[in-house]
Motif scaffolding. Structure first.
Motif, short mmCIF file in Angstrom:
data_model
loop_
_atom_site.label_atom_id
_atom_site.label_comp_id
_atom_site.label_asym_id
_atom_site.label_seq_id
_atom_site.Cartn_x
_atom_site.Cartn_y
_atom_site.Cartn_z
N ARG A 97 0.89 -1.26 0.08
CA ARG A 97 -0.06 0.03 -0.01
C ARG A 97 0.94 1.37 -0.02
O ARG A 97 1.87 1.29 0.59
N ALA A 98 0.47 2.20 -0.72
CA ALA A 98 1.34 3.60 -0.91
C ALA A 98 0.35 4.46 -0.29
O ALA A 98 -0.66 4.34 0.28
N LEU A 137 5.15 9.67 -3.20
CA LEU A 137 4.44 8.73 -2.59
C LEU A 137 5.26 7.85 -1.79
O LEU A 137 6.68 7.79 -1.99
N VAL A 138 4.90 7.28 -0.75
CA VAL A 138 5.57 6.46 0.30
C VAL A 138 4.96 5.01 0.05
O VAL A 138 3.74 4.80 0.39
N SER A 175 7.08 -3.94 1.58
CA SER A 175 6.83 -4.99 2.68
C SER A 175 6.69 -4.52 3.90
O SER A 175 7.00 -3.22 4.05
N GLY A 176 6.72 -5.22 5.10
CA GLY A 176 6.55 -4.50 6.30
C GLY A 176 7.88 -3.77 6.96
O GLY A 176 7.66 -2.75 7.56
N THR A 177 8.79 -4.00 6.07
CA THR A 177 10.24 -3.53 6.58
C THR A 177 10.84 -3.11 5.28
O THR A 177 12.11 -2.51 5.26
N ILE A 198 -0.49 -1.30 -4.78
CA ILE A 198 0.84 -1.55 -5.24
C ILE A 198 0.72 -3.19 -5.74
O ILE A 198 0.18 -4.17 -4.98
N ALA A 199 1.39 -3.44 -6.98
CA ALA A 199 1.48 -4.85 -7.21
C ALA A 199 3.03 -4.87 -7.73
O ALA A 199 3.54 -4.19 -8.46
#
Lengths: 90, 187, 959
Positions: free
Chosen positions: B61-62, B70-71, B75-77, B143-144
């Motif tokens: 997700r951005a 955009l950020v 992944s989680g990290t 996001i893909a």
């Protein structure tokens, strides 16, 4: 084309993945030649439900999938952490 | 001391730069000279938060950043930052950790960045990519991390200026991907 | 023959305002917009559309839009186009007949049809297998005779796009059942795409609107026409031809509404032009306003034939006779009687005849009449002996479900004795069969069942609970157990693709090919482009009777994709051949590099034209030895390892020791696989206590990165692994002047020999770009690898090239690099090693950490180390006048293979021919002679020589 569900990226065409083969417990360094030979050369080729390593190429993400080799059905997939929680050992 | 030379766009001559053509069904632009950065590692979210980039930790997700750009949570990290907000982190330097458990990724010098806009963009991508990118299934800021034309790429939907997608990937594939996108656009 | 079209509402697919001319067999024909080529030809009175595959018999229309292969034509350069699905459009290329010499009506190859009885099944294979090689000579001639169209080599070449489509429910078949299912699924909230093969959805509802009043796709349904679903693959992926595009449709559920194929009645000459299926006649009348003939005989085993007879009568076609194999009457018989039509019960067709004069006798021609027979017991028939004159025979022999897609997904198709047809079972949960594909024909039943299925498909697709839906049983009463009338003189066709008759099937069974799958392959029944759609039932019945079994005793053959003949250009699609470009690609081009393929990369082999290779390579080698050279090594694998555990992680994997590697130093690294074989090598530089930079060979870059990520997924060590292979460009500047060239561009790194030693690594700025410098010696001269973010690669390369010009800098390619490293006997993994080479065999035992307790392959190496070596990689020299042995030339030991040459080249610096080879350990001592066999068979001598061949003291690279 088959669909594989990646724990990080969701369902994706199988072409985005590489299979790392069935999970086998890696012997200790001093386990001895016989045990190592079995690990390196002997494959179960099980007709049934197997746990396998899978790799999502675009994200370099390794995970574990449970697959029925008789029907080529992916039963579930999980992160390595989830697999370890279930008692999985490399 | 020699002055740092300008970076090279790999898709030179293949994809135009500048503003999108708003009237066209699809409009493809090369944004490879604009800032972008990557930060990853277990300490990355906290490090970025301390530098004004707060993430929610949800993979793929951005979010839009007030400073522009955009950020994108890969992944989680792992975070990919596109646009102005990336400027402070765009220089890879020596590649040394930015803090314990915080590792820079050379996104600026090591990736291409294309932007594809227009109402025809989802249909164009459907000829190259097996992921459902239709507007009602692939929401704004989704996001893909997938494959287009058989090579890996990150696709981020960004509707800041109408329906559009950012496509980021390995810079050595820039000419190839540019060519595939241009061919898919048709004559 | 046929004048004008029927008035509206006939012609539901036509746009009468627009005529479209086209050319067929050299004649100009005019059709209407909406016509198919077949309907336009039939309207124009053309009766011969094709010649048959084997006997070159004239063929007209069997079905229309029924996926039979009867009316294939040549469209320009494209062969085998179904005329009954080829829509008439402006600018159509000339249409020609196929499989004929001369013209369709006067085919000079027609003589073969008169030899029919001498050409039984398997004739060619059984006749020409002896003497050896005769088939090779005879086959081309047979292929020229018996074939279909001709692929025009100068035809239009276009890349067909592949397109991905997504939906919850895909409905294949836009007939009443498909429409009902699609509408129900859409109403239940699903995203639905309806695929219809013809130009408009409607199917049977266009023929009989009264029976299906609501057959219109709802607004929520996306309808794609001209779409042929060829296969249903794993996880609901439907392959669909969409005009000139190949669609890959991802559907959660698939509704198979592909209908049923009407079956011919098998009787003598049932293939004459003018003999057609009832569904074809009705399509011509209702969809295209074409009167299929002037005077018709109708032969049927069910009500559909009677309905066709009523249609024909209403359309003004005179009905000579209606023959119904059944004995009971119903309301349709009464209506025919009211219309003054003679209906004969218990009557079957016996023989269709054509008497078209002498030409007809030789070339064949359209039907001119039919003889009927009274049906007796056990499939016998007693001919009436009278001829009914007609130019049209309409037949209905029942229906066979077109359920192939369900079968692709795993459903089974078996003969159902109650309904005398094939019935589906074991349909997977995401597949729903409806309408005639499921054996249903009664309109109310079809629609009701399809609605239910559509709703269930939507529920299943959207993850809602699904009530168990029992697959409907096929409806009895629409088929006949034996719509087959043998004739003493044969020519009762049951497989139109391959001209197979009752006798052919009986002979195949008699030859022992009696199992369904064997019979198919031996007789070729069902192997033609129609895939047995009009034949499988009849073949099964004849084979069962020949074996004295019930039809259900012989399983049908497996149904595989494609559903019908498909276009190769669609499958080929737009080819994607990924290619990677290094940052310096434009420079290489500017220097006129000749490139070579290395995985996805194109690397400069040398700089210059191919004809100039030898001179160019020699000059490049000379530059490296005497001045300086520069090579693009961006294709190397590059992996960044950062984190507290980085050193321990590497040490646990690589055979080489890295735990105590000092910061600022580089070290050769060797990676083994778990069996102890050499897998990869490179250099590992330690940039900081917790920061390592790993290079890998070009070929193994991805595999090594994948291995590292895999191992850490299991070990969970505190290390970050980032792949910089593409993100970083790299070059190697080497030669005595390289330090001087570099010095002008580097400010923050002390290049002095004592400060930046051989195998040191540094971080610094080169031409202002943040870069890594590694002092390596792969090519044997003083040299530096410079690695930097790819976007700056070209700038750094250009700056070095400019700075080096005064020092004789020259770019060099892979060929020069290979020779330079061979002079130093540096091994290339994958060239001088293979997949089973141990470090000891490659003379690299020195690289393996002797005190290490853990690395990949250690256990295997320990075991293999206890066994005698089988081969050793040695350096060798040969006489300068000898031929350079190509790679993989064999080393001969006595009369056996003792090894092979892995690299060899002529080297000026080393003074002669040098190389590396695997030899038996007994031959490994310096000075041992051994023999090499060249590909020509000639033997040449070589001698084991000390390595390196050049600068054995390594003073040049370590200066």
């Amino acid at each position: 084309m088959k669909i594989m569900t990646c724990p990080l990226n969701g369902p994706r065409p199988i072409t985005e993945f590489a299979c790392g083969g069935p999970i086998k417990e890696r012997p200790a360094d001093d386990a001895g030649g016989a045990r190592w030979a079995e690990y390196v050369f002997i494959e179960d080729n099980a007709a049934g439900i197997v746990l396998e390593w899978w790799y999502h190429v675009p994200t370099a993400f390794w995970f574990v999938a449970e697959r029925d080799t008789r029907t080529d059905t992916v039963i579930r997939s999980m992160t390595v952490a989830a697999w370890k929680e279930r008692g999985g050992r490399p | 001391m020699p002055v740092a030379p300008a970076p090279l766009r790999f898709a030179v001559g293949l994809v135009p730069t500048g503003a999108h053509d708003t009237g066209a069904p699809t409009s493809l632009r090369d944004r490879s000279l604009e800032p972008r950065a990557g930060v990853k590692g277990p300490g990355a979210p906290a490090f970025l938060a301390a530098h004004g980039i707060v993430t929610d930790g949800i993979a793929n997700r951005a979010a839009r950043h007030p400073a522009g750009g955009l950020v994108a949570m890969l992944s989680g990290t792992e975070v990919l930052i596109l646009g102005a907000a990336a400027a402070p982190f765009a220089d890879y330097g020596s590649g040394a950790p930015l803090a314990p458990g915080v590792y820079p990724v050379p996104r600026f010098g090591g990736t291409y960045w294309f932007s594809l806009a227009g109402p025809g963009a989802p249909a164009l991508l459907a000829t190259l990519c097996g992921v459902d990118l239709r507007p009602h299934r692939f929401a704004d800021l989704a996001i893909a991390q997938t494959m287009i034309a058989r090579v890996s790429a990150v696709i981020v939907r960004d509707d800041a200026d109408g329906l559009g997608f950012h496509i980021v990937g390995d810079i050595t594939l820039a000419p190839y991907v540019a060519d595939a996108l241009r061919k898919a656009e048709g004559p | 023959m046929t004048t004008g079209r029927l008035p509206p509402p006939y012609g539901r697919l036509l746009d009468r305002a627009r005529t479209i001319p086209f050319e067929f067999e050299g004649a100009r024909i005019e059709g209407l917009a909406g016509d198919t080529v077949a309907s336009a030809l039939w309207a124009a009175g053309t009766r011969v559309l094709a010649r048959s595959f084997k006997y070159r018999r004239p063929r007209g229309l069997l079905g229309h839009g029924a996926f039979d292969a009867t009316s294939y034509v040549q469209r320009g350069a494209e062969p085998n186009v179904a005329a009954d699905r080829l829509l008439l459009v402006d600018g159509l290329p000339a249409i020609e007949g196929q499989n004929r010499i001369g013209s369709l009506t006067r085919d000079r190859g027609a003589w073969i049809g008169h030899l029919g009885r001498f050409l039984p099944v398997g004739f060619y294979y059984r006749t020409f297998f002896r003497p050896a090689g005769s088939w090779d000579r005879i086959e081309p001639a047979i292929r020229r005779r018996a074939g279909l169209g001709i692929l025009g080599k100068d035809g239009h070449h276009a890349e067909c796009e592949k397109v991905h489509l997504f939906c919850d429910v895909a409905v294949v078949g836009g007939g009443p059942a498909g429409i009902a299912a699609a509408n129900a699924a859409a109403a239940a909230g699903a995203e639905v795409i309806l695929f219809e093969a013809m130009a408009r959805a409607g199917g049977f509802a266009l023929v009989d609107p009264a029976a299906f009043p609501d057959a219109l796709p709802a607004d929520g349904v996306r309808v794609m026409t001209g779409a042929i679903a060829q296969g249903l693959f794993e996880d609901g992926m439907l392959a669909v031809e969409l005009g000139d595009r190949h669609g890959r449709v991802r559907a959660r559920c698939v509704v198979v509404a592909t209908g049923a194929a009407e079956q011919p009645i098998v009787f003598r000459n049932n293939d004459l032009p003018g003999v057609m299926l009832a569904s074809a006649a009705r399509a011509l009348i209702h969809l295209y306003a074409v009167r299929p003939g002037t005077r018709a005989a109708v032969v049927t085993v069910n009500d559909h034939g009677l309905a066709a007879a009523l249609d024909l009568h209403a359309a003004g076609v005179e009905i000579a006779i209606v023959a119904d194999a059944r004995t009971a009457t119903n309301i349709l018989h009464e209506r025919l009687a009211e219309a003054g039509v003679t209906v004969r019960l218990g009557t079957v067709p016996y023989e269709a005849v054509q008497s078209n004069g002498l030409a007809g006798l030789y070339y064949g021609g359209p039907v001119t009449g039919i003889e009927l027979a009274t049906k007796g017991a056990h499939g016998t028939a007693r001919p009436e002996g009278a001829l009914h004159v007609c130019d049209l025979v309409v037949m209905s022999g029942g229906w066979s479900p077109l359920a192939a897609l369900a079968c692709h997904a795993g459903a089974r198709l078996a003969y159902d004795a109650d309904a005398d047809t094939f019935a589906l079972s074991d349909i997977p949960g995401h597949v729903f069969a409806v309408g005639a594909a499921a054996g249903l024909h009664t309109p109310t039943l079809v629609v009701e069942d399809a609605r239910e299925a559509g709703h269930a498909a939507a529920d299943a697709a959207l993850g809602r609970s699904v009530l168990a839906r029992a697959s409907p049983e096929p409806e009895p009463g629409f088929n006949h157990p034996w719509p087959i009338v043998p004739h003493p003189k044969g020519k009762e066709f049951l497989e139109f693709d391959e001209d197979l008759t009752i006798a052919d099937i009986e002979n195949a069974v008699a030859d022992g090919f009696d199992h369904g799958e064997l019979l198919k392959r031996y007789s070729t029944a069902g192997m033609g482009p129609s895939q047995g759609k009009q034949a499988a039932l009849a073949v099964l019945r004849v084979a069962a009777r020949a074996r004295r079994l019930a039809p259900e005793g012989i399983g049908p053959t497996t149904s595989r994709p494609p559903f019908t003949a498909e276009r190769i250009d669609l499958l080929a699609g737009r080819a994607f051949h990924p290619a990677r470009a290094t940052a310096m690609q434009l420079q290489h081009r500017a220097y006129g590099a000749t490139t070579m393929v290395a995985g996805l990369w194109q690397r400069p082999a040398f700089y210059g034209a191919p004809a100039d290779a030898e001179r160019a390579i020699a000059a490049e080698v000379m530059a490296v030895h005497e001045a300086t050279g520069m090579i693009d090594v961006s294709t190397l694998g590059k992996i960044e390892l950062r984190g507290p555990d980085a050193a321990a992680f590497l040490d646990r994997i690589y055979a080489t020791p890295h735990a105590k590697q000092p910061v600022g130093r580089g070290r050769y690294c060797l990676l083994l696989d778990e069996a102890g074989n050499i897998a990869d090598d490179g250099v590992i530089g330690r940039l900081a206590e917790t920061h390592f930079y790993v290079t890998a060979t070009t070929g193994q870059a991805d595999a090594t990165y994948r291995l590292l990520t895999w191992l850490n997924a299991q070990w969970g060590m505190d290390v970050d692994i980032t792949n910089l292979t593409g993100a970083f460009a790299a070059l190697n500047i080497a030669g005595p002047a390289s330090r001087t060239v570099l010095a002008g561009l580097v400010e923050d790194v002390d290049l002095a020999p004592g400060a930046f030693k051989y195998m040191d690594v540094r971080h610094g700025r080169v031409a202002g770009v943040a870069a890594r410098l590694l002092r390596v010696g792969f090519v044997g001269e003083l040299g530096y690898e410079i690695h930097m973010p790819a976007a700056y690669g070209q700038a750094v390369w250009t700056a070095l090239a400019d700075a080096g010009r005064a020092h004789g800098l020259r770019p060099f390619g892979v060929e020069a690099q290979r020779l330079l490293r061979l002079q130093k006997a540096h091994v290339i993994i994958g060239q001088d090693t293979d997949g089973l080479t141990t470090p000891a065999e490659a003379n690299m035992g020195w690289a393996v950490g002797k005190t290490k307790t853990s690395f990949v392959g250690r256990a295997a190496l320990a075991v293999r180390g206890t066994r005698p070596l089988q081969r050793v990689l040695v350096g060798f020299r040969m006489d300068a006048s000898a031929t350079v042995p190509p790679e993989a030339s064999l080393v001969i030991e006595g009369d056996a293979i003792g090894g092979r040459v892995t690299s060899a080249a002529r080297s000026a610096a080393a003074g002669g021919i040098i190389g590396l080879a695997f030899v038996p350990p007994s031959r490994a001592a310096e000075g041992s002679p051994f023999a090499i066999r060249l590909p020509s068979g000639a033997m040449v001598g070589a001698e084991v020589a000390p390595t390196p061949f050049y600068d054995p003291g390594n003073t040049r690279q370590e200066r």
